[in-house]
Scaffold this motif. Structure first.
Motif, PDB file in Angstrom:
ATOM      1  N   CYS A  42       0.838  -1.198   0.000  1.00 36.24           N
ATOM      2  CA  CYS A  42       0.000   0.000   0.000  1.00 36.24           C
ATOM      3  C   CYS A  42       0.876   1.252   0.000  1.00 36.24           C
ATOM      4  O   CYS A  42       1.928   1.302   0.652  1.00 36.24           O
ATOM      5  N   HIS A  44       0.417   3.863   1.494  1.00 33.66           N
ATOM      6  CA  HIS A  44       0.375   4.576   2.773  1.00 33.66           C
ATOM      7  C   HIS A  44       1.393   4.004   3.746  1.00 33.66           C
ATOM      8  O   HIS A  44       2.362   4.652   4.085  1.00 33.66           O
ATOM      9  N   ALA A  45       1.176   2.773   4.179  1.00 29.91           N
ATOM     10  CA  ALA A  45       2.085   2.175   5.159  1.00 29.91           C
ATOM     11  C   ALA A  45       2.381   0.714   4.825  1.00 29.91           C
ATOM     12  O   ALA A  45       2.623  -0.096   5.714  1.00 29.91           O
ATOM     13  N   ALA A  46       2.345   0.393   3.524  1.00 31.39           N
ATOM     14  CA  ALA A  46       2.848  -0.879   2.990  1.00 31.39           C
ATOM     15  C   ALA A  46       2.054  -2.125   3.387  1.00 31.39           C
ATOM     16  O   ALA A  46       2.595  -3.227   3.346  1.00 31.39           O
ATOM     17  N   ALA A  47       0.777  -1.988   3.735  1.00 30.19           N
ATOM     18  CA  ALA A  47      -0.040  -3.185   3.980  1.00 30.19           C
ATOM     19  C   ALA A  47      -0.125  -3.996   2.688  1.00 30.19           C
ATOM     20  O   ALA A  47       0.006  -3.462   1.583  1.00 30.19           O
ATOM     21  N   CYS A  61      -7.524  -0.629   0.718  1.00 31.97           N
ATOM     22  CA  CYS A  61      -6.513  -1.235   1.593  1.00 31.97           C
ATOM     23  C   CYS A  61      -7.178  -1.826   2.838  1.00 31.97           C
ATOM     24  O   CYS A  61      -8.081  -1.212   3.413  1.00 31.97           O
ATOM     25  N   LEU A  63      -5.902  -2.152   5.777  1.00 32.11           N
ATOM     26  CA  LEU A  63      -5.426  -1.649   7.064  1.00 32.11           C
ATOM     27  C   LEU A  63      -6.087  -0.330   7.473  1.00 32.11           C
ATOM     28  O   LEU A  63      -6.686  -0.236   8.545  1.00 32.11           O
ATOM     29  N   HIS A  64      -5.986   0.686   6.621  1.00 27.72           N
ATOM     30  CA  HIS A  64      -6.587   1.987   6.977  1.00 27.72           C
ATOM     31  C   HIS A  64      -7.542   2.486   5.897  1.00 27.72           C
ATOM     32  O   HIS A  64      -7.931   3.632   5.902  1.00 27.72           O
ATOM     33  N   TYR A  65      -7.820   1.645   4.913  1.00 24.66           N
ATOM     34  CA  TYR A  65      -8.883   1.898   3.943  1.00 24.66           C
ATOM     35  C   TYR A  65      -8.588   2.984   2.913  1.00 24.66           C
ATOM     36  O   TYR A  65      -9.518   3.544   2.328  1.00 24.66           O
ATOM     37  N   ALA A  66      -7.327   3.275   2.652  1.00 23.63           N
ATOM     38  CA  ALA A  66      -7.014   4.127   1.504  1.00 23.63           C
ATOM     39  C   ALA A  66      -7.505   3.411   0.250  1.00 23.63           C
ATOM     40  O   ALA A  66      -7.574   2.175   0.211  1.00 23.63           O
TER      41      ALA A  66
END
Ligand code: FES
Length: 118
Positions: A42, A44-47, A61, A63-66
């Motif tokens: 991802c 954002h933070a690589a999920a 995503c 993890l945080h839904y981007a």
């Protein structure tokens, strides 16, 4: 150079699957019978994005839904803000920018999916 990743019947419509090809981690997405290749991490933070949800061309995503457009890799929206009672850092902190995903051309030939990786 196009590299064979899998066969089209391995990924159902609306499905995603991760592969490592030429040392790159990619996710193949099946959007209504058309396949797209995006990077696995991802922006954002690589999920791991294959654990997210695919709706049409929009990959969300886990993890945080981007959200990302799998056709272009464009980040359509950033991560959701944290819940008020969360003790974790706010994923919507502007210092954690969400970058676009890298994408690669995909070719379907005789039931096999090929990805163009340099
Ligand atoms: S890791 Fe994907 S939105 Fe945060």
């Amino acid at each position: 150079m196009f590299i064979k990743a899998t066969t089209e019947n391995e990924i159902a419509p609306g499905g995603m699957k991760a592969f490592t090809l030429n040392g790159r981690e990619i996710v193949l997405c099946n959007s209504g019978g058309t396949f797209y290749a995006v990077e696995r991490a991802c922006g954002h933070a690589a999920a791991r994005l294959e654990r997210g949800a695919l709706t049409g061309w929009v990959l969300t995503c886990p993890l945080h839904y981007a959200q990302f457009d799998i056709r272009s890799g464009e980040a359509l929206s950033g991560p959701a803000p944290k819940a008020p009672d969360s003790k974790h850092p706010d994923p919507a902190d502007p210092s954690l920018k969400t970058r676009n995903l890298r994408t690669w051309p995909v070719r379907l030939e005789a039931g096999c999916i090929y990805v163009d990786l340099p």
